[in-house]
Write a protein that holds these residues in place. Structure first.
Motif, PDB file in Angstrom:
ATOM      1  N   GLN A 117       0.825  -1.210   0.000  1.00 42.99           N
ATOM      2  CA  GLN A 117       0.000   0.000   0.000  1.00 42.99           C
ATOM      3  C   GLN A 117       0.862   1.265   0.000  1.00 42.99           C
ATOM      4  O   GLN A 117       0.560   2.229  -0.721  1.00 42.99           O
ATOM      5  N   ILE A 118       1.920   1.256   0.797  1.00 41.96           N
ATOM      6  CA  ILE A 118       2.825   2.406   0.802  1.00 41.96           C
ATOM      7  C   ILE A 118       3.446   2.604  -0.578  1.00 41.96           C
ATOM      8  O   ILE A 118       3.606   3.732  -1.064  1.00 41.96           O
ATOM      9  N   GLY A 119       3.781   1.506  -1.253  1.00 37.43           N
ATOM     10  CA  GLY A 119       4.342   1.593  -2.594  1.00 37.43           C
ATOM     11  C   GLY A 119       3.372   2.199  -3.594  1.00 37.43           C
ATOM     12  O   GLY A 119       3.755   3.028  -4.429  1.00 37.43           O
ATOM     13  N   ILE A 120       2.101   1.808  -3.512  1.00 34.82           N
ATOM     14  CA  ILE A 120       1.083   2.356  -4.417  1.00 34.82           C
ATOM     15  C   ILE A 120       0.883   3.846  -4.149  1.00 34.82           C
ATOM     16  O   ILE A 120       0.786   4.654  -5.074  1.00 34.82           O
ATOM     17  N   MET A 121       0.845   4.215  -2.870  1.00 32.74           N
ATOM     18  CA  MET A 121       0.728   5.633  -2.524  1.00 32.74           C
ATOM     19  C   MET A 121       1.925   6.418  -3.045  1.00 32.74           C
ATOM     20  O   MET A 121       1.771   7.534  -3.559  1.00 32.74           O
ATOM     21  N   THR A 122       3.098   5.842  -2.928  1.00 34.61           N
ATOM     22  CA  THR A 122       4.313   6.525  -3.385  1.00 34.61           C
ATOM     23  C   THR A 122       4.247   6.841  -4.872  1.00 34.61           C
ATOM     24  O   THR A 122       4.692   7.909  -5.317  1.00 34.61           O
ATOM     25  N   GLU A 123       3.687   5.927  -5.661  1.00 36.92           N
ATOM     26  CA  GLU A 123       3.531   6.173  -7.092  1.00 36.92           C
ATOM     27  C   GLU A 123       2.692   7.426  -7.336  1.00 36.92           C
ATOM     28  O   GLU A 123       3.031   8.255  -8.198  1.00 36.92           O
ATOM     29  N   ALA A 124       1.607   7.582  -6.586  1.00 37.06           N
ATOM     30  CA  ALA A 124       0.736   8.741  -6.764  1.00 37.06           C
ATOM     31  C   ALA A 124       1.426  10.025  -6.326  1.00 37.06           C
ATOM     32  O   ALA A 124       1.345  11.064  -7.004  1.00 37.06           O
ATOM     33  N   VAL A 125       2.108   9.970  -5.192  1.00 33.15           N
ATOM     34  CA  VAL A 125       2.770  11.173  -4.684  1.00 33.15           C
ATOM     35  C   VAL A 125       3.930  11.581  -5.600  1.00 33.15           C
ATOM     36  O   VAL A 125       4.203  12.773  -5.777  1.00 33.15           O
ATOM     37  N   ALA A 126       4.600  10.617  -6.200  1.00 25.72           N
ATOM     38  CA  ALA A 126       5.670  10.952  -7.146  1.00 25.72           C
ATOM     39  C   ALA A 126       5.121  11.744  -8.329  1.00 25.72           C
ATOM     40  O   ALA A 126       5.742  12.726  -8.776  1.00 25.72           O
ATOM     41  N   ARG A 127       3.968  11.348  -8.823  1.00 25.39           N
ATOM     42  CA  ARG A 127       3.355  12.102  -9.921  1.00 25.39           C
ATOM     43  C   ARG A 127       2.893  13.476  -9.440  1.00 25.39           C
ATOM     44  O   ARG A 127       3.024  14.479 -10.157  1.00 25.39           O
ATOM     45  N   ALA A 128       2.384  13.539  -8.227  1.00 28.86           N
ATOM     46  CA  ALA A 128       1.960  14.822  -7.669  1.00 28.86           C
ATOM     47  C   ALA A 128       3.154  15.747  -7.461  1.00 28.86           C
ATOM     48  O   ALA A 128       3.051  16.971  -7.639  1.00 28.86           O
ATOM     49  N   ALA A 129       4.298  15.182  -7.103  1.00 28.33           N
ATOM     50  CA  ALA A 129       5.494  15.996  -6.893  1.00 28.33           C
ATOM     51  C   ALA A 129       5.945  16.669  -8.186  1.00 28.33           C
ATOM     52  O   ALA A 129       6.505  17.773  -8.158  1.00 28.33           O
TER      53      ALA A 129
END
Length: 267
Positions: A117-129
């Protein structure tokens, strides 16, 4: 260190005595001597009035929030909607001269391991960054406690938000360390904060238990501010509390004395 000028007041929680209008609360905060303020999400706000009040008073809006009620970043099919919210919030932040946009995880799910789950969230935050970087805005990834205020949330421990930020590996994604949430979740700030301070771009506070103003609970605030000095934190300190008295200025009197280094005892 004198941190009085670095205190940032959350106008959703405080200065209600000025009325429901956020612009009026900006003016009340300025009259009380605060130069920084924070709010939640922007999409339902009168941005014209808010912008005018900020310009008039010189108060700087320090953080705004991507609406956590619509965020569930452990599910990939929600990412596009999240990114739309990020684009809108970042645009509003730029308009309001606000340097930070706060993001959270939303709820966890019971059928995926936490690292997944943390990995999936990280994918989204990377795009948001990437969106934030284009606007020269910094995303702040926040962990909030699941024991009292946010049952079921994914990023409940400081290590969760740190894992996301390390995974994103961008100067435009940093950690928001909320000392109140950390304490309520059972963490010891004296252990946690020195280990993650290199990633922390903002600190928020309230007392525990109860989320009242500093001095209303059991946290040792002179020690907490000494810890910030010890780890070399020189940024703003956001106050995100429910005042236990009718006047916000009165409620924050103890905190102001701590911020300037007075030897004080909570009432």
């Amino acid at each position: 260190m004198n941190r009085l000028d670095m205190l940032s007041v959350n106008l959703e929680y405080m200065f209600h005595e000025a009325g429901e209008d956020l612009a009026a609360r900006v003016r009340a905060a300025a009259e009380a001597g605060y130069t920084k303020a924070e709010i939640f999400w922007t999409h339902d706000k009168d941005l014209d009035a808010l912008e005018a009040a900020l310009d008039e008073t010189g108060v700087q809006l320090w953080t705004v929030l991507v609406d956590p009620r619509t965020t569930r970043l452990v599910l990939k099919d929600t990412h596009e909607g999240f990114l739309d919210d990020v684009r809108r919030t970042v645009a509003d932040a730029v308009r309001l001269k606000c340097p930070h946009v706060v993001v959270g995880s939303g709820p966890a799910v019971p059928y995926l391991k936490r690292p997944v789950q943390i990995g999936i969230m990280t994918e989204a935050v990377a795009r948001a960054a990437e969106i934030a970087a284009d606007a020269d805005v910094t995303l702040l990834v926040e962990a909030v406690n699941t024991r009292m205020d946010h049952p079921g949330v994914l990023t409940s421990m400081t290590s969760d938000s740190v894992a996301v930020v390390r995974g994103v590996d961008s100067p435009h994604a940093r950690v928001l360390y909320d000392l109140y949430h950390s304490v309520v979740e059972g963490e010891d700030p004296n252990i946690v904060l020195p280990e993650v301070i290199d990633l922390v771009a903002h600190v928020q506070i309230a007392d525990a238990p109860g989320r009242g103003e500093p001095g209303s609970g059991s946290i040792d605030w002179p020690a907490a501010f000494a810890l910030l000095d010890e780890v070399g934190y020189t940024g703003a300190v956001g106050v995100e509390c429910y005042p236990t008295v009718s006047s916000t200025a009165e409620a924050l009197g103890y905190l102001r004395r701590v911020a300037v280094g007075e030897q004080v005892v909570a009432s």
